[in-house]
Write a protein that holds these residues in place. Sequence first.
Motif, PDB file in Angstrom:
ATOM      1  N   LYS A 328     -38.254  14.666  42.165  1.00  0.00           N
ATOM      2  CA  LYS A 328     -37.457  14.998  43.345  1.00  0.00           C
ATOM      3  C   LYS A 328     -38.149  16.116  44.102  1.00  0.00           C
ATOM      4  CE  LYS A 328     -33.379  14.010  45.296  1.00  0.00           C
ATOM      5  NZ  LYS A 328     -32.129  14.478  44.651  1.00  0.00           N
ATOM      6  N   GLY A 330     -37.621  18.147  47.576  1.00  0.00           N
ATOM      7  CA  GLY A 330     -36.634  18.303  48.632  1.00  0.00           C
ATOM      8  C   GLY A 330     -35.488  17.337  48.387  1.00  0.00           C
ATOM      9  N   LYS A 331     -35.180  16.538  49.380  1.00  0.00           N
ATOM     10  CA  LYS A 331     -34.118  15.535  49.241  1.00  0.00           C
ATOM     11  C   LYS A 331     -34.667  14.154  48.909  1.00  0.00           C
ATOM     12  CE  LYS A 331     -30.951  17.890  52.430  1.00  0.00           C
ATOM     13  NZ  LYS A 331     -30.133  17.760  53.675  1.00  0.00           N
ATOM     14  N   LYS A 332     -36.002  14.056  48.809  1.00  0.00           N
ATOM     15  CA  LYS A 332     -36.621  12.756  48.568  1.00  0.00           C
ATOM     16  C   LYS A 332     -37.035  12.621  47.108  1.00  0.00           C
ATOM     17  CE  LYS A 332     -38.591  12.498  53.241  1.00  0.00           C
ATOM     18  NZ  LYS A 332     -39.859  12.403  54.029  1.00  0.00           N
ATOM     19  N   GLU A 333     -36.970  11.412  46.621  1.00  0.00           N
ATOM     20  CA  GLU A 333     -37.496  11.105  45.305  1.00  0.00           C
ATOM     21  C   GLU A 333     -38.813  10.362  45.506  1.00  0.00           C
ATOM     22  OE1 GLU A 333     -35.555  10.031  41.051  1.00  0.00           O
ATOM     23  OE2 GLU A 333     -35.040   8.710  42.709  1.00  0.00           O
TER      24      GLU A 333
END
Length: 736
Positions: A328, A330-333
């Motif tokens: 992960k 930030g907000k992205k995987e």
Amino acid sequence: MKRKPILLLATAAIAFASVQPTDVLAQQRDRDKYGKRADDPVAKLGYEKKLRWADGLFKDGSFYNAEEYYKQLQMEQPRNPYLAYQIAESQWRMRDYANAAASYGYAYSLAKAIYPEAIFKQALMLKMNGSYNEAIGAFQQFKKDNPKPNKDIKILLKQTETEIKGCYLGIKSIANPEAATVAQLGPNINSANTELSPFPLGDTALLFGTMNTNIVVDKIKEKRSDYVSRFMVSQKNKYTDVKDTFTWAVPFMDGQFNDPKYHVGNGVLAEGGDRFYFTKCMDQKGDTGMMCRIFVAEFKNDRWGAPQELGNGINESGSSSTHPCIVKIGKKEILFFTSDRKLQSRGGYDIWYSVYDSRLKTYRRPQNVGKQINTKGDEMTPYFDNRTNKLYFSSNGWETMGGLDVFEATMAGNSPSRYSGMKNMGYPINTPADDMYFILDGYGKPDGYVVSNRVGSIALKNPTCCDDIFRVQFEPKLKALGKVIDAKTQKPVGEVVVKMVDENGNLNTFNSVDGNFEFNTPRGHSYTFTADKPKYTSSHANVNTEAVERQANDNTVEVEIYVNQIDLSWFRMDNVFYDDNKYDLRPESVSDLEKLISLMNDNPSLSVKVASHTDSRGSDEYNKTLSQKRAESVVNYLVNKGGIDRSRLEAEGFGETMPVAPNETNGKPNLAGQQLNRRTEFKIMDEDPTKRIIFDSSKPGTIGSQEKNLNVDNTNVPEEVDEKSSLGQPGSRVNK
């Protein structure tokens, strides 16, 4: 020259002969003069048939067996260059670096026109064996021997420059290691075959891949289930004071991920632990490595679902995808992985990434992480630490100490294709061998693991054949940052070699142009620093890290070393005392003698004359004899108590012949003058350039070339200079 890596999931250990390990030694017996075993039908074949058999084994990737038959053939035709070259090629693929280097060199000596690349490969093997100076010489010879190269040789010549820089990197890094200890995890984890892809399960266990630990197999003859790699897990040992030791490994049964038909490994859990990514691989013939695919299984209803092959371009037909890392950012995987696909590739194996849409449970089209990471060589085993925003990976395309080295780079913002501050992680994380699969613990102080075939691995056939898992424990970064200063002018002194010696006599050097220097000072040692410059004497400074604990913070100690221009004058030793009419040293004489011992230990190139004088009382002959014995008693003390080589010392008694004050005044004894005349002195006689240390182990070049670069003239010592000896001058000081 490119090699399809056999390191995607398992190594050439799968190509070894189908015998029990104890039988390997037995096979060395009962051979005839051509090395043939009595129970081997192939050994009885004629030359041409055996050659075809050996070539077939080589093409099938059975390099251990191929080498054996090539060697049998070589005993019949010892000057056959093809056999010498094929033996070298087999040894290279088994990562038998020392023998491969010798075999390539022999092939080159037999037929350099047929195998012009053999000396390049010899140099590469020397480098991976840690023989850096020999490797540099071979690389340079390769350049010299190819003034008009063809296209293939041009590629190797370009690579040669990178490899030579890597040799210098290795020399420098080993001389100044990083603040870390690296230790093999032991037989509960590692075996004589291959271990790979460590993944810590919290702070309680370690998941990893391994091959069969009980037999040495031939992938052609054995049942596939007997040698394919599989997942194992080992719990941390709770009943020992030794940190990070593990219990006996057992098969990892969660999800039934192990497969009797495929090599499996490279297992990682997504954040939250609800998805398990791993690799399945199938052997390919010869030197083409494996064909690998990335799979994922989801945890639902208290159990793992069936693994599914990833689509959406993660796995592509005709190319391998392996080494998944899901993280992960930030907000992205982000899913990082390794692939040798051709479209948008930088060359070899590259690191790629794909953004995972957790809502739609799909992966976006993979993107190459870019030229800041990937090269024309191979980049693999990515691991991303989102605590520090750093990507760790292994590469053989950048400047490396040997084969694959571990690198780190900091991601710019949250962009997986932009990085800065890339650096080689250095020794001891990296070695002349292959180093990969670096991963950090997910908790606390970031220690970690690395996989390597470095010397110290559990060896099957040669010391660097097989990969083991090593524990990496980071130490506090302790440094000594200093200056060399002229004691008279208080100005920095340049063109000087600074020496750091620990309590065991291990020496590191730093070639300082401007008088500044820097050393790593790992904990647990006592260090002494001196400066070495022609026509100068040096004092010393000390730094002690013996009491520093591993949990301590990083620290830098400032060090100042004072030097003085050599003075050939006589220097009086005021505190050297003898009983009246005796030559035995009195105990209170030690102080000045210890200063002289310190001077000579700090400056091993100097030789000194010790002189003793008397007043005028007594006969000339008596005074001469007494002063000679007194001078010799000083020399004996320096040798016996100070460890000074006697060849550096000379004793001479002058009796009453060289007074510095009147012995009598108006026919009466001058007691003050007699006291001044009863003296012991020393004088620097010479500077032996052969005993000086001017070589900087962290810099390119030989001792001779570095000496020329410094414009050093060690042959002439000045007759007279103004500055006094370092005895009595301000000593070196350490500021904390």
